[in-house]
Design a protein around this motif. Structure first.
Motif, PDB file in Angstrom:
ATOM      1  N   ASP A   1     -70.361  -8.176  -6.172  1.00  0.00           N
ATOM      2  CA  ASP A   1     -69.399  -9.268  -6.027  1.00  0.00           C
ATOM      3  C   ASP A   1     -67.987  -8.891  -6.471  1.00  0.00           C
ATOM      4  OD1 ASP A   1     -69.447 -12.088  -5.099  1.00  0.00           O
ATOM      5  OD2 ASP A   1     -68.554 -12.465  -7.076  1.00  0.00           O
TER       6      ASP A   1
ATOM      7  N   ARG B   1     -65.476  -9.087  -3.758  1.00  0.00           N
ATOM      8  CA  ARG B   1     -64.907 -10.395  -3.453  1.00  0.00           C
ATOM      9  C   ARG B   1     -63.641 -10.629  -4.292  1.00  0.00           C
ATOM     10  NH1 ARG B   1     -68.005 -14.699  -1.605  1.00  0.00           N
ATOM     11  NH2 ARG B   1     -69.860 -13.707  -2.524  1.00  0.00           N
TER      12      ARG B   1
ATOM     13  N   GLU C   1     -72.728  -9.239  -1.257  1.00  0.00           N
ATOM     14  CA  GLU C   1     -74.108  -9.377  -1.740  1.00  0.00           C
ATOM     15  C   GLU C   1     -74.535  -8.177  -2.576  1.00  0.00           C
ATOM     16  OE1 GLU C   1     -76.258  -9.922   1.856  1.00  0.00           O
ATOM     17  OE2 GLU C   1     -75.934 -12.112   1.934  1.00  0.00           O
TER      18      GLU C   1
ATOM     19  N   LYS D   1     -69.780 -10.080   4.027  1.00  0.00           N
ATOM     20  CA  LYS D   1     -70.927 -10.767   3.416  1.00  0.00           C
ATOM     21  C   LYS D   1     -71.905  -9.751   2.821  1.00  0.00           C
ATOM     22  CE  LYS D   1     -74.273 -14.450   4.389  1.00  0.00           C
ATOM     23  NZ  LYS D   1     -75.488 -13.807   3.829  1.00  0.00           N
ATOM     24  N   TYR D   2     -72.201  -8.710   3.586  1.00  0.00           N
ATOM     25  CA  TYR D   2     -73.136  -7.684   3.097  1.00  0.00           C
ATOM     26  C   TYR D   2     -72.586  -7.012   1.835  1.00  0.00           C
ATOM     27  CZ  TYR D   2     -75.660  -3.278   2.800  1.00  0.00           C
ATOM     28  OH  TYR D   2     -76.382  -2.205   2.344  1.00  0.00           O
TER      29      TYR D   2
ATOM     30  N   PRO E   1     -69.594 -10.566   8.790  1.00  0.00           N
ATOM     31  CA  PRO E   1     -70.910 -10.087   8.337  1.00  0.00           C
ATOM     32  C   PRO E   1     -70.815  -8.842   7.445  1.00  0.00           C
ATOM     33  CG  PRO E   1     -70.927 -10.539  10.698  1.00  0.00           C
ATOM     34  CD  PRO E   1     -69.499 -10.603  10.253  1.00  0.00           C
TER      35      PRO E   1
ATOM     36  N   LEU F   1     -67.965 -16.705   1.745  1.00  0.00           N
ATOM     37  CA  LEU F   1     -69.223 -16.120   2.249  1.00  0.00           C
ATOM     38  C   LEU F   1     -70.287 -16.097   1.169  1.00  0.00           C
ATOM     39  CD1 LEU F   1     -67.735 -13.120   4.268  1.00  0.00           C
ATOM     40  CD2 LEU F   1     -68.912 -15.113   5.218  1.00  0.00           C
TER      41      LEU F   1
END
Length: 311
Positions: free
Chosen positions: A283, A286, A280, A276-277, A273, A311
């Motif tokens: 990016d 990532r 968002e 993921k946060y 999580p 994710l």
């Protein structure tokens, strides 16, 4: 050390504090002024040696020469006496020396612009010139004594804030600085200053200095968390990372490296999580995550990496 012409010396009409924590032995200088980049001129320090604040019509040589004398074993009192005696501009100087043994001495020249005073206390000295009123220096001394429960950097900041709240520099405010050095000599020159923060030009320099000190402390917790992991103490690491996030909750990088540490220590499900946060919000994190395994910074399986990246 002779001043050719005191009016050619740089101004730093200001208020400052030199102080030593009697428990840890750490030493500090804090300063604020209505002058650009005051920390570049006023504040000097060396771990295991002492600290110096030199201001008013500044003779910057008091910094390195004072530290050199104290490093040789000369007390702060004798070092200041020696340098003041050689200075033809002594009437315009305001200076404070403090050594690693807690000896402290200050000088306020007769020609410093009023309100100009200093107060020497137990392991500290507060000094100011060109202040709005005569209440500034006593307020600084009281604030320092009343915040003995705080870490030295925060205690010095409270002292500067008390000066500003009592009237401060008659011209206003522009820059501030805070340095903290260790009780024992540093092994390497780049480790000499525990805290080294400067606000060179700001409408509210103490507010910005307070923010920077909080950020500095947060990153110290992050570093401690990394050390905790190296020592195999994940529970303690999570406490350190949590303390960092509490001080700087909007910082994505702190969240990110916490998540990486969790993933590396078999806590991937709890880390997902967080990843993921972060993704968002930006990016690029990532993309960075894809690069970490090759660098050895993310030590998880290909399937686990895919789980993060999807994710």
């Amino acid at each position: 050390m002779q001043s050719q012409n005191v009016y050619k010396d740089q101004f730093a009409h200001t208020y400052s504090i030199v102080a030593r924590d009697m428990v840890t032995g750490e030493m500090a200088v804090g300063v604020q002024s209505h002058w650009f980049s005051v920390g570049n001129l006023v504040s000097w320090g060396q771990s295991g040696v002492g600290v110096v604040a030199t201001q008013s019509f500044v003779n910057p040589a008091f910094g390195p020469e004072g530290l050199a004398l104290m490093k040789k074993g000369t007390s702060a009192t004798d070092a200041l006496k020696e340098l003041i005696a050689k200075d033809s501009g002594k009437a315009y100087r305001q200076v404070a020396f403090l050594d690693a043994s807690g000896n402290v001495s200050a000088h306020t020249g007769d020609n410093c612009v009023e309100s100009a005073h200093h107060i020497v206390g137990d392991n500290f000295s507060v000094q100011a010139n060109m202040m709005l009123n005569d209440k500034v220096v006593p307020a600084m001394a009281e604030a320092y004594k009343n915040h003995a429960d705080l870490p030295l950097g925060e205690r010095v900041l409270k002292t500067l804030q008390a000066a500003q709240n009592t009237g401060g520099d008659i011209r206003g405010k522009q820059s501030a600085a805070l340095i903290v050095v260790n009780a024992k000599p540093a092994k390497n020159s780049w480790q000499d200053k525990k805290i080294n923060l400067r606000v060179d030009d700001h409408q509210n320099p103490l507010q910005e200095l307070e923010r920077l000190l909080k950020v500095h402390t947060a990153y110290e917790y992050m570093n401690q968390g990394d050390l905790d992991i190296e020592h195999g103490d994940m529970d303690k690491a999570m406490q350190s990372y949590g303390a960092a996030e509490k001080l700087f909750p909007e910082n994505l990088e702190m969240k990110y490296w916490k998540a990486v540490a969790m993933a590396n220590n078999k806590q991937l499900e709890a880390a997902l999580p967080i990843f993921k946060y972060i993704f968002e919000q930006d990016d690029n994190w990532r993309t960075l995550t894809k690069r970490l395994p090759k660098a050895g910074l993310l030590t998880i399986s290909d399937d686990e990496l895919k789980k993060i990246l999807d994710l």
